[in-house]
Design an enzyme around this catalytic site. Sequence first.
Site, PDB file in Angstrom:
ATOM      1  N   HIS A  26       0.860  -1.191   0.000  1.00  0.00           N
ATOM      2  CA  HIS A  26       0.000   0.000   0.000  1.00  0.00           C
ATOM      3  C   HIS A  26       0.894   1.238   0.000  1.00  0.00           C
ATOM      4  CE1 HIS A  26      -4.091   1.775   1.212  1.00  0.00           C
ATOM      5  NE2 HIS A  26      -3.274   2.799   1.019  1.00  0.00           N
ATOM      6  N   HIS A  28       1.281   4.911  -2.236  1.00  0.00           N
ATOM      7  CA  HIS A  28       0.706   5.783  -3.278  1.00  0.00           C
ATOM      8  C   HIS A  28       1.804   6.480  -4.081  1.00  0.00           C
ATOM      9  CE1 HIS A  28      -3.624   5.772  -2.081  1.00  0.00           C
ATOM     10  NE2 HIS A  28      -3.116   5.391  -0.920  1.00  0.00           N
ATOM     11  N   ASP A  30       1.597   9.208  -5.867  1.00  0.00           N
ATOM     12  CA  ASP A  30       1.607  10.665  -5.634  1.00  0.00           C
ATOM     13  C   ASP A  30       1.952  10.996  -4.182  1.00  0.00           C
ATOM     14  OD1 ASP A  30      -0.821   9.358  -5.148  1.00  0.00           O
ATOM     15  OD2 ASP A  30      -1.989  11.199  -5.245  1.00  0.00           O
ATOM     16  N   GLY A 187     -10.130   7.681  -1.713  1.00  0.00           N
ATOM     17  CA  GLY A 187     -10.758   8.991  -1.548  1.00  0.00           C
ATOM     18  C   GLY A 187     -11.724   9.005  -0.381  1.00  0.00           C
ATOM     19  N   HIS A 214      -9.899   0.888  -0.042  1.00  0.00           N
ATOM     20  CA  HIS A 214      -9.646   1.695   1.157  1.00  0.00           C
ATOM     21  C   HIS A 214     -10.919   1.655   1.994  1.00  0.00           C
ATOM     22  CE1 HIS A 214      -6.249   3.607  -0.953  1.00  0.00           C
ATOM     23  NE2 HIS A 214      -5.896   4.133   0.206  1.00  0.00           N
ATOM     24  N   GLU A 217     -10.873   3.268   7.447  1.00  0.00           N
ATOM     25  CA  GLU A 217      -9.857   4.283   7.752  1.00  0.00           C
ATOM     26  C   GLU A 217     -10.568   5.517   8.303  1.00  0.00           C
ATOM     27  OE1 GLU A 217      -7.856   5.942   4.329  1.00  0.00           O
ATOM     28  OE2 GLU A 217      -6.136   6.625   5.503  1.00  0.00           O
ATOM     29  N   ASP A 314       1.862   3.878   3.020  1.00  0.00           N
ATOM     30  CA  ASP A 314       0.795   4.731   2.506  1.00  0.00           C
ATOM     31  C   ASP A 314       1.392   5.879   1.670  1.00  0.00           C
ATOM     32  OD1 ASP A 314      -1.877   5.188   2.044  1.00  0.00           O
ATOM     33  OD2 ASP A 314      -2.242   6.304   3.891  1.00  0.00           O
TER      34      ASP A 314
HETATM   35 ZN   LIG Z   1      -3.964   4.773   0.950  1.00  0.00          ZN
END
Ligand SMILES: [Zn+2]
Length: 373
Positions: A26, A28, A30, A187, A214, A217, A314
């Site tokens: 996991h 990202h 970006d 998101g 996701h 969370e 993350d």
């Molecule tokens: Zn994430």
Amino acid sequence: MSAPDQEYRLPNGGPSIALLPKVSLHDHLDGGVRPETLVELADEVGLALPAADAPSLAAWIEARCDSGSLVSYLEPFDLTVGVMQTESGLRRIAHEFVLDLAADGVIHGEIRWAPEQHTRSGLSIDQAVEAVQAGLDDGVADLAERGHVITIGQILSALRTEGRSLEIAELALRHRERGVVAFDLAGAENGFPAAAHSEAFDLLAREFFPVTVHAGEADGLDSIKGALLDGRALRLGHGVRLAEDVSVLERDGDNTTVGLGPVASWVRDREVALELSPSSNLQTGAIAQWGTELYDHPFDVLYQLGFRVTVNTDNRLMSGTSLSRELALLAQAFDYDLADLERFQLSAAASAFLPLEDRDILADRIVDGFERA
Ligand SMILES: [Zn+2]
């Protein structure tokens, strides 16, 4: 500030954690841009930054992300996504991402990002996926020349708040033989249920294409149910609030009897992997109901109860972290030893979106690496 190649060790010493073979599930794209690259690319595309040089920019980003507010946490993504709108920007960032994972000892990485956020300068979503794949291939090839074997898969994220999930699911399927290994829903979680994306999930299920979502969370058990029922998720992005379905029934000295609700039982018994991300979970408030320190994270409770916990970063830039650092922090908080760290890597390898024989190869590499450490 922590650099990816900084030396992290267990509290009682031992080998550098960066030298141990690891699996990152996991992560990202970006959220893992090098600060130096962000400065250079921002200059090229004329994007204003809140700081002029890489160290102050990294410090600004970490401070935003550490402020305890999800809104502030998300702010720096405007900057990274802003420089990821061209083929060359995407390719460079993907290339460097692979090199940074390798420098931290990662032998298999699954990198997620949302193509729909990268079309502002005219790229099509297919061109964006191809640009990222070219960068990942560059990284893998560079490393192969140096004798470092790493495997990388793309996970395409669709956004819960947008109506493009079916399009992204189709995109993922078009590129399934060319580097894309899974679909993700990401998101704002609260108020944007997985069920709204059932057309995408139904298509992916019919095509036997893996899904992670996701969930658990920013929202609780209902969202996790949605990920499992509507999404047929094989893994949960964080899933930390699954701990809401675990209750202490009895405490007798050192013995604690716990009860698992139906959702927690399903996730544990079917070995649905939890993609836990300790620092990020603290920063976004995902564990707020249990406390504000890493020690309060339900990670250890879930691990001791037999859930398939995996350790993730993350967003390495936003949290100023690396997989080695996350493992070191957990070891410090919960007194883990090398065997625990190895267990987390084997769990991640077992849950990787790879064919069985490739997962077995990963497991062998992990066992070998930990044996030699
Ligand atoms: Zn994430």
